[in-house]
Design a protein around this motif. Structure first.
Motif, mmCIF file in Angstrom:
data_model
loop_
_atom_site.group_PDB
_atom_site.id
_atom_site.type_symbol
_atom_site.label_atom_id
_atom_site.label_comp_id
_atom_site.label_asym_id
_atom_site.label_seq_id
_atom_site.Cartn_x
_atom_site.Cartn_y
_atom_site.Cartn_z
ATOM 1 N N GLU A 97 33.261 28.389 47.125
ATOM 2 C CA GLU A 97 32.827 27.177 46.431
ATOM 3 C C GLU A 97 31.320 27.201 46.182
ATOM 4 O OE1 GLU A 97 34.279 24.287 49.135
ATOM 5 O OE2 GLU A 97 36.316 24.259 48.281
ATOM 6 N N ASN A 98 30.552 27.692 47.150
ATOM 7 C CA ASN A 98 29.103 27.821 46.959
ATOM 8 C C ASN A 98 28.786 28.752 45.803
ATOM 9 O OD1 ASN A 98 28.692 26.156 49.164
ATOM 10 N ND2 ASN A 98 28.221 27.825 50.583
ATOM 11 N N VAL A 99 29.484 29.878 45.753
ATOM 12 C CA VAL A 99 29.223 30.874 44.708
ATOM 13 C C VAL A 99 29.629 30.337 43.337
ATOM 14 C CG1 VAL A 99 29.824 33.174 43.875
ATOM 15 C CG2 VAL A 99 29.426 32.804 46.314
ATOM 16 N N LEU A 100 30.774 29.692 43.257
ATOM 17 C CA LEU A 100 31.216 29.126 41.983
ATOM 18 C C LEU A 100 30.239 28.063 41.488
ATOM 19 C CD1 LEU A 100 33.315 28.812 39.732
ATOM 20 C CD2 LEU A 100 34.606 27.285 41.249
ATOM 21 N N ARG A 101 29.751 27.237 42.387
ATOM 22 C CA ARG A 101 28.784 26.202 42.010
ATOM 23 C C ARG A 101 27.514 26.830 41.444
ATOM 24 N NH1 ARG A 101 27.998 24.346 46.706
ATOM 25 N NH2 ARG A 101 29.920 23.086 46.676
ATOM 26 N N LEU A 102 27.028 27.891 42.091
ATOM 27 C CA LEU A 102 25.814 28.549 41.615
ATOM 28 C C LEU A 102 26.036 29.192 40.249
ATOM 29 C CD1 LEU A 102 22.903 29.492 42.055
ATOM 30 C CD2 LEU A 102 23.824 31.501 43.257
ATOM 31 N N ALA A 103 27.199 29.821 40.041
ATOM 32 C CA ALA A 103 27.491 30.434 38.744
ATOM 33 C C ALA A 103 27.457 29.395 37.628
ATOM 34 C CB ALA A 103 28.849 31.134 38.785
ATOM 35 N N ARG A 104 27.991 28.216 37.901
ATOM 36 C CA ARG A 104 27.958 27.152 36.897
ATOM 37 C C ARG A 104 26.535 26.682 36.622
ATOM 38 N NH1 ARG A 104 32.938 23.975 39.743
ATOM 39 N NH2 ARG A 104 34.665 24.798 38.482
ATOM 40 N N GLU A 105 25.712 26.648 37.668
ATOM 41 C CA GLU A 105 24.323 26.221 37.484
ATOM 42 C C GLU A 105 23.526 27.244 36.680
ATOM 43 O OE1 GLU A 105 22.831 25.630 41.398
ATOM 44 O OE2 GLU A 105 24.022 23.820 41.773
ATOM 45 N N LEU A 106 23.768 28.525 36.943
ATOM 46 C CA LEU A 106 23.014 29.571 36.264
ATOM 47 C C LEU A 106 23.499 29.824 34.842
ATOM 48 C CD1 LEU A 106 22.721 32.185 39.176
ATOM 49 C CD2 LEU A 106 20.927 30.669 38.313
ATOM 50 N N ALA A 107 24.759 29.495 34.582
ATOM 51 C CA ALA A 107 25.330 29.771 33.261
ATOM 52 C C ALA A 107 26.180 28.595 32.795
ATOM 53 C CB ALA A 107 26.164 31.049 33.309
ATOM 54 N N PRO A 108 25.567 27.444 32.578
ATOM 55 C CA PRO A 108 26.346 26.255 32.216
ATOM 56 C C PRO A 108 27.109 26.455 30.909
ATOM 57 C CG PRO A 108 23.985 25.881 31.881
ATOM 58 C CD PRO A 108 24.113 27.165 32.622
ATOM 59 N N GLY A 109 28.368 26.052 30.930
ATOM 60 C CA GLY A 109 29.188 26.108 29.733
ATOM 61 C C GLY A 109 29.794 27.449 29.413
ATOM 62 N N ARG A 110 29.438 28.490 30.152
ATOM 63 C CA ARG A 110 29.974 29.814 29.854
ATOM 64 C C ARG A 110 31.281 30.063 30.618
ATOM 65 N NH1 ARG A 110 24.598 29.853 29.666
ATOM 66 N NH2 ARG A 110 23.455 31.147 28.191
ATOM 67 N N ARG A 111 32.109 30.917 30.041
ATOM 68 C CA ARG A 111 33.340 31.314 30.713
ATOM 69 C C ARG A 111 32.987 32.115 31.960
ATOM 70 N NH1 ARG A 111 37.409 35.707 28.130
ATOM 71 N NH2 ARG A 111 35.414 36.799 28.150
ATOM 72 N N ILE A 112 33.701 31.877 33.053
ATOM 73 C CA ILE A 112 33.424 32.537 34.328
ATOM 74 C C ILE A 112 34.457 33.624 34.574
ATOM 75 C CG2 ILE A 112 33.216 32.235 36.829
ATOM 76 C CD1 ILE A 112 32.438 29.310 36.254
ATOM 77 N N ILE A 113 33.966 34.809 34.940
ATOM 78 C CA ILE A 113 34.818 35.936 35.320
ATOM 79 C C ILE A 113 34.462 36.311 36.749
ATOM 80 C CG2 ILE A 113 35.521 38.313 34.816
ATOM 81 C CD1 ILE A 113 34.459 37.852 31.950
ATOM 82 N N LEU A 114 35.459 36.396 37.615
ATOM 83 C CA LEU A 114 35.256 36.881 38.986
ATOM 84 C C LEU A 114 35.834 38.274 39.105
ATOM 85 C CD1 LEU A 114 34.610 36.542 42.065
ATOM 86 C CD2 LEU A 114 36.958 35.648 42.299
ATOM 87 N N THR A 115 35.047 39.192 39.639
ATOM 88 C CA THR A 115 35.578 40.485 40.031
ATOM 89 C C THR A 115 35.278 40.699 41.503
ATOM 90 O OG1 THR A 115 35.814 42.812 39.350
ATOM 91 C CG2 THR A 115 33.557 41.951 39.563
ATOM 92 N N VAL A 116 36.076 41.534 42.144
ATOM 93 C CA VAL A 116 35.935 41.791 43.577
ATOM 94 C C VAL A 116 35.786 43.293 43.761
ATOM 95 C CG1 VAL A 116 36.992 41.493 45.849
ATOM 96 C CG2 VAL A 116 37.366 39.773 44.078
ATOM 97 N N THR A 117 34.732 43.715 44.470
ATOM 98 C CA THR A 117 34.474 45.154 44.601
ATOM 99 C C THR A 117 35.597 45.873 45.331
ATOM 100 O OG1 THR A 117 33.161 44.721 46.607
ATOM 101 C CG2 THR A 117 31.968 44.935 44.504
ATOM 102 N N HIS A 118 36.259 45.178 46.270
ATOM 103 C CA HIS A 118 37.424 45.735 46.951
ATOM 104 C C HIS A 118 38.127 44.614 47.700
ATOM 105 C CE1 HIS A 118 34.193 45.865 49.877
ATOM 106 N NE2 HIS A 118 35.040 46.073 50.846
ATOM 107 N N ALA A 119 39.312 44.901 48.211
ATOM 108 C CA ALA A 119 40.206 43.834 48.674
ATOM 109 C C ALA A 119 40.042 43.460 50.139
ATOM 110 C CB ALA A 119 41.662 44.232 48.409
ATOM 111 N N HIS A 120 38.934 43.800 50.771
ATOM 112 C CA HIS A 120 38.742 43.386 52.158
ATOM 113 C C HIS A 120 38.304 41.922 52.214
ATOM 114 C CE1 HIS A 120 38.258 47.822 53.593
ATOM 115 N NE2 HIS A 120 39.516 47.459 53.433
ATOM 116 N N PRO A 121 38.720 41.197 53.257
ATOM 117 C CA PRO A 121 38.591 39.737 53.260
ATOM 118 C C PRO A 121 37.192 39.196 53.042
ATOM 119 C CG PRO A 121 40.149 40.408 54.951
ATOM 120 C CD PRO A 121 39.554 41.675 54.401
ATOM 121 N N GLU A 122 36.154 39.847 53.597
ATOM 122 C CA GLU A 122 34.821 39.261 53.490
ATOM 123 C C GLU A 122 34.271 39.306 52.070
ATOM 124 O OE1 GLU A 122 33.698 43.553 54.621
ATOM 125 O OE2 GLU A 122 35.431 42.218 54.697
#
Length: 331
Positions: A97-122
């Protein structure tokens, strides 16, 4: 020469930013004997991503540093004119939630894409937060690994990795697959005026590891293929992670390939920014571990302490024994 000097200065400044952001997690404690304020880390910090101090690596390219807190990854946010790419979201709902909030602040109105470097939980066990508001995108090998082993990883982290007092961070986690995947070794996405290259080698540190490379800025996000001044995370913890879920030979191939990209800056999965010295150090470590049994002779029980002494400035020595076990089983 002026360009080289400027690049060096920029990198030095970015390293300072990362260190300063890390110090933001330190608290002053008064030393009783000397009466002086000294910096000490807080006791057992929660592995929650702190997005208050993003470092600007280049125009539209931001780093949320891990502050060297265990189980907190370095996170990237890449802004284009049409989309913003988030690289990893951390462990647990609060981090994501912290990361998503920051992405919206840095790029308001833009489409958000999340990628994950690998599937480990952290790195991605908070992805459900992005499920409705973003497009989750990575390679099919990582998706298959999450489907096959995600519940085992979740249960194993809760039981054996997170200490008491932190296990609640995995409460409510739902394994969240990507909306879309790629099946090739490489692919490219355009965020709008900014190209990001994805590259995977199959199974290396884990099935489906991928790097993200910005060719214009020559910035590379390496995930846990690289750590800085930390023993490489050889995740060889049966039954949570099996022998078929790691391939150090491919890991070494990946490190050599990313060096050929000649990145100006490398963001490791954990630790401070660096350059070619980061993959060189990990490759040297793997070579050392391979040769240590022959060097030690009958004193194999002393191998962990010998390696600990040889890499005295590195953190997370708990990964020495898994690395030794991995290579010994392949000797």
């Amino acid at each position: 020469m002026e360009t080289e000097k400027t690049a060096y200065t920029d990198r030095r400044d970015l390293l300072k930013l990362t260190v300063l952001a890390g110090l933001a997690g330190m608290v002053p404690i008064r030393a009783s004997a000397q009466g002086q304020d000294i910096l000490q880390p807080p006791a057992r910090p929660l592995p929650t991503v702190d997005t208050r101090f993003p470092a600007k690596m280049a125009p539209g390219v931001f780093l949320v540093p891990d502050k060297r807190i265990p189980l907190v990854p370095n996170i990237g946010i890449i802004v284009g004119t049409e989309s913003v790419l988030v690289i990893d979201c951390g462990l647990g709902l609060e981090s994501a939630e912290n990361v998503l909030r920051l992405a919206r602040e840095l790029a308001p109105g833009r489409r958000i894409i999340l990628t994950v470097t690998h599937a480990h939980p952290e790195h991605g066990f908070g992805a459900q937060v992005f499920g409705n508001d973003a497009r989750i995108y990575y390679n099919s090998a990582q998706r298959d690994y999450l489907q096959r082993s995600g519940q085992t990883l979740l249960d194993g982290f809760r039981a054996a990795i997170l200490p008491e007092g932190q296990k609640h961070l995995l409460d409510g986690i739902k394994l969240t697959p990507p909306h879309e995947t790629y099946d090739t070794a490489e692919t490219v996405i355009d965020l709008g005026g900014r190209e990001v290259r994805f590259r995977t080698w199959g199974t290396a540190h884990s099935p489906g590891d991928q790097i993200l490379f910005l060719p214009q800025e020559r910035i590379l996000f390496a995930g846990d293929l690289l750590e800085e001044r930390m023993f490489p995370i050889v995740p060889f913890f049966p039954p949570m992670i099996g022998a078929g879920d790691i391939d150090v030979a491919k890991w070494e191939t990946a490190l050599n390939d990313l060096m050929r990209l000649q990145p100006r800056l490398i963001v490791p999965g954990h630790g401070n920014l660096g350059g070619a010295e980061l993959p060189e150090a990990v490759l040297g470590y793997f070579q050392t571990v391979r040769g240590m049994p022959a060097e030690a002779g009958p004193q194999t029980a002393k191998l962990p302490s010998l390696l600990r002494a040889r890499y005295a400035t590195w953190e997370n020595p708990e990964f020495i024994s898994p690395a030794l076990r991995y290579f010994q089983q392949r000797a």
